[in-house]
Write a protein that holds these residues in place. Sequence first.
Motif, PDB file in Angstrom:
ATOM      1  N   GLN A  19       0.049 -47.466 -43.648  1.00 36.38           N
ATOM      2  CA  GLN A  19       0.561 -48.158 -42.472  1.00 36.38           C
ATOM      3  C   GLN A  19       1.133 -47.130 -41.508  1.00 36.38           C
ATOM      4  OE1 GLN A  19       3.054 -51.692 -43.037  1.00 36.38           O
ATOM      5  NE2 GLN A  19       4.528 -50.694 -41.700  1.00 36.38           N
ATOM      6  N   TYR A  69       1.271 -48.214 -37.811  1.00 36.24           N
ATOM      7  CA  TYR A  69       1.830 -49.103 -36.804  1.00 36.24           C
ATOM      8  C   TYR A  69       1.841 -50.525 -37.350  1.00 36.24           C
ATOM      9  CZ  TYR A  69       1.920 -45.690 -33.073  1.00 36.24           C
ATOM     10  OH  TYR A  69       2.229 -44.607 -32.298  1.00 36.24           O
ATOM     11  N   ASN A 116       3.215 -54.440 -35.787  1.00 32.89           N
ATOM     12  CA  ASN A 116       3.833 -55.153 -34.656  1.00 32.89           C
ATOM     13  C   ASN A 116       4.101 -54.221 -33.483  1.00 32.89           C
ATOM     14  OD1 ASN A 116       3.834 -57.626 -36.002  1.00 32.89           O
ATOM     15  ND2 ASN A 116       5.784 -57.173 -36.985  1.00 32.89           N
ATOM     16  N   ARG A 117       3.113 -53.367 -33.208  1.00 31.94           N
ATOM     17  CA  ARG A 117       3.148 -52.444 -32.066  1.00 31.94           C
ATOM     18  C   ARG A 117       4.241 -51.372 -32.185  1.00 31.94           C
ATOM     19  NH1 ARG A 117       2.460 -57.633 -30.181  1.00 31.94           N
ATOM     20  NH2 ARG A 117       0.427 -58.055 -29.306  1.00 31.94           N
ATOM     21  N   GLN A 118       4.740 -51.184 -33.406  1.00 31.16           N
ATOM     22  CA  GLN A 118       5.783 -50.190 -33.649  1.00 31.16           C
ATOM     23  C   GLN A 118       5.270 -49.121 -34.609  1.00 31.16           C
ATOM     24  OE1 GLN A 118       8.957 -50.257 -32.237  1.00 31.16           O
ATOM     25  NE2 GLN A 118       8.164 -51.957 -31.032  1.00 31.16           N
ATOM     26  N   ASN A 119       5.577 -47.859 -34.307  1.00 28.70           N
ATOM     27  CA  ASN A 119       5.244 -46.765 -35.208  1.00 28.70           C
ATOM     28  C   ASN A 119       6.159 -46.866 -36.422  1.00 28.70           C
ATOM     29  OD1 ASN A 119       5.124 -44.245 -36.537  1.00 28.70           O
ATOM     30  ND2 ASN A 119       4.564 -43.213 -34.654  1.00 28.70           N
ATOM     31  N   THR A 120       5.561 -46.884 -37.613  1.00 23.64           N
ATOM     32  CA  THR A 120       6.339 -47.016 -38.847  1.00 23.64           C
ATOM     33  C   THR A 120       6.318 -45.758 -39.695  1.00 23.64           C
ATOM     34  OG1 THR A 120       4.464 -47.952 -40.044  1.00 23.64           O
ATOM     35  CG2 THR A 120       5.927 -49.510 -38.921  1.00 23.64           C
TER      36      THR A 120
END
Length: 98
Positions: free
Chosen positions: A89, A91, A93-97
């Motif tokens: 993973q 990204y 929900n449009r967030q870099n994780t």
Amino acid sequence: MPFLIETFDKPDRQALRLEVRPPHLAYLDANANLLLACGAKLSDDGATASGGIYLVDLESREEAERFIQADPFHQAKLFAEVHIVRWRQAYLNRQNTL
């Protein structure tokens, strides 16, 4: 450790897919804690499903295999092919994780 499971329906099995859909959805609801994302692959017009994508949070390939084998779609022999790969993973929900 996330895994991507991609399924491919056998040809001309839309009626079987629709018949088994309610227990399939119940199975997904019962296992929602394992699902990062899940959904059907659709034709361009959105009218016909031909398989699915599951992003599952499981510890091993064996657990991913057991998960998909317990799915009512799999038990009804809807799938021609199932591919399982580890997934990183980056990204959600449009967030870099990362």
